[in-house]
Design a protein around this motif. Structure first.
Motif, PDB file in Angstrom:
ATOM      1  N   PRO A  31       0.806  -1.229   0.000  1.00 63.08           N
ATOM      2  CA  PRO A  31       0.000   0.000   0.000  1.00 63.08           C
ATOM      3  C   PRO A  31       0.837   1.276   0.000  1.00 63.08           C
ATOM      4  O   PRO A  31       0.765   2.080   0.919  1.00 63.08           O
ATOM      5  CB  PRO A  31      -0.800  -0.133   1.288  1.00 63.08           C
ATOM      6  N   GLY A  33       1.617   4.801  -0.290  1.00 62.29           N
ATOM      7  CA  GLY A  33       0.722   5.943  -0.267  1.00 62.29           C
ATOM      8  C   GLY A  33      -0.387   5.796   0.756  1.00 62.29           C
ATOM      9  O   GLY A  33      -1.111   6.736   1.034  1.00 62.29           O
ATOM     10  N   ARG A  34      -0.530   4.598   1.307  1.00 62.37           N
ATOM     11  CA  ARG A  34      -1.544   4.358   2.329  1.00 62.37           C
ATOM     12  C   ARG A  34      -0.928   3.614   3.508  1.00 62.37           C
ATOM     13  O   ARG A  34      -1.532   2.726   4.089  1.00 62.37           O
ATOM     14  CB  ARG A  34      -2.699   3.534   1.746  1.00 62.37           C
ATOM     15  N   ASP A  38       0.869   7.778   7.486  1.00 59.68           N
ATOM     16  CA  ASP A  38       0.434   8.791   6.532  1.00 59.68           C
ATOM     17  C   ASP A  38      -0.714   9.569   7.170  1.00 59.68           C
ATOM     18  O   ASP A  38      -1.609   8.995   7.773  1.00 59.68           O
ATOM     19  CB  ASP A  38      -0.034   8.150   5.229  1.00 59.68           C
ATOM     20  N   ALA A  40      -4.015  11.688   7.151  1.00 60.19           N
ATOM     21  CA  ALA A  40      -5.192  11.954   6.339  1.00 60.19           C
ATOM     22  C   ALA A  40      -6.265  12.562   7.234  1.00 60.19           C
ATOM     23  O   ALA A  40      -6.614  12.003   8.268  1.00 60.19           O
ATOM     24  CB  ALA A  40      -5.705  10.674   5.695  1.00 60.19           C
ATOM     25  N   ARG A  42     -10.146  14.261   6.907  1.00 59.17           N
ATOM     26  CA  ARG A  42     -11.306  14.565   6.077  1.00 59.17           C
ATOM     27  C   ARG A  42     -12.325  15.291   6.943  1.00 59.17           C
ATOM     28  O   ARG A  42     -12.926  14.715   7.833  1.00 59.17           O
ATOM     29  CB  ARG A  42     -11.910  13.282   5.517  1.00 59.17           C
ATOM     30  N   TYR A  49      -4.214  15.504   2.998  1.00 54.36           N
ATOM     31  CA  TYR A  49      -3.497  14.234   2.981  1.00 54.36           C
ATOM     32  C   TYR A  49      -2.008  14.523   2.828  1.00 54.36           C
ATOM     33  O   TYR A  49      -1.602  15.248   1.921  1.00 54.36           O
ATOM     34  CB  TYR A  49      -3.980  13.360   1.823  1.00 54.36           C
ATOM     35  N   PRO A  51       1.478  12.120   2.875  1.00 53.84           N
ATOM     36  CA  PRO A  51       2.029  10.774   3.014  1.00 53.84           C
ATOM     37  C   PRO A  51       3.395  10.790   3.718  1.00 53.84           C
ATOM     38  O   PRO A  51       4.438  10.558   3.100  1.00 53.84           O
ATOM     39  CB  PRO A  51       2.134  10.292   1.574  1.00 53.84           C
ATOM     40  N   THR A  54       5.251   7.317   3.747  1.00 52.62           N
ATOM     41  CA  THR A  54       5.663   6.999   2.383  1.00 52.62           C
ATOM     42  C   THR A  54       6.858   7.846   1.968  1.00 52.62           C
ATOM     43  O   THR A  54       7.796   7.344   1.332  1.00 52.62           O
ATOM     44  CB  THR A  54       4.485   7.213   1.419  1.00 52.62           C
TER      45      THR A  54
END
Length: 74
Positions: A31, A33-34, A38, A40, A42, A49, A51, A54
């Motif tokens: 994964p 990027g996930r 990381d 995130a 919302r 977001y 990363p 990453t």
């Protein structure tokens, strides 16, 4: 001018290989990027977001690649 052209072609080939590697890693279930770490967020009207994990992983991998390339050039 020849040297600049060769440099641009080399950078282009490197980016092409890097893009293919990212696509293969995505299909292999890694994964990128996930990753855990990381950031995130919302919200109701916004999303953010970054990363972080990453970026750190790619930095370590690229540092290792460039270190090995410099060792082989000597």
């Amino acid at each position: 001018m020849n040297e600049i052209g060769r440099l641009l072609v080399g950078i282009g080939l490197f980016l092409l290989l890097l893009g293919g590697l990212v696509l293969l890693l995505g299909k292999a279930g890694i994964p990128l990027g996930r990753l855990p770490g990381d950031i995130a967020y919302r919200g109701k009207h916004t999303s953010f977001y970054f990363p972080l994990a990453t970026c750190i992983l790619l930095s370590v991998a690229l540092s290792l690649v460039f270190y090995l390339l410099s060792r082989f050039r000597r």
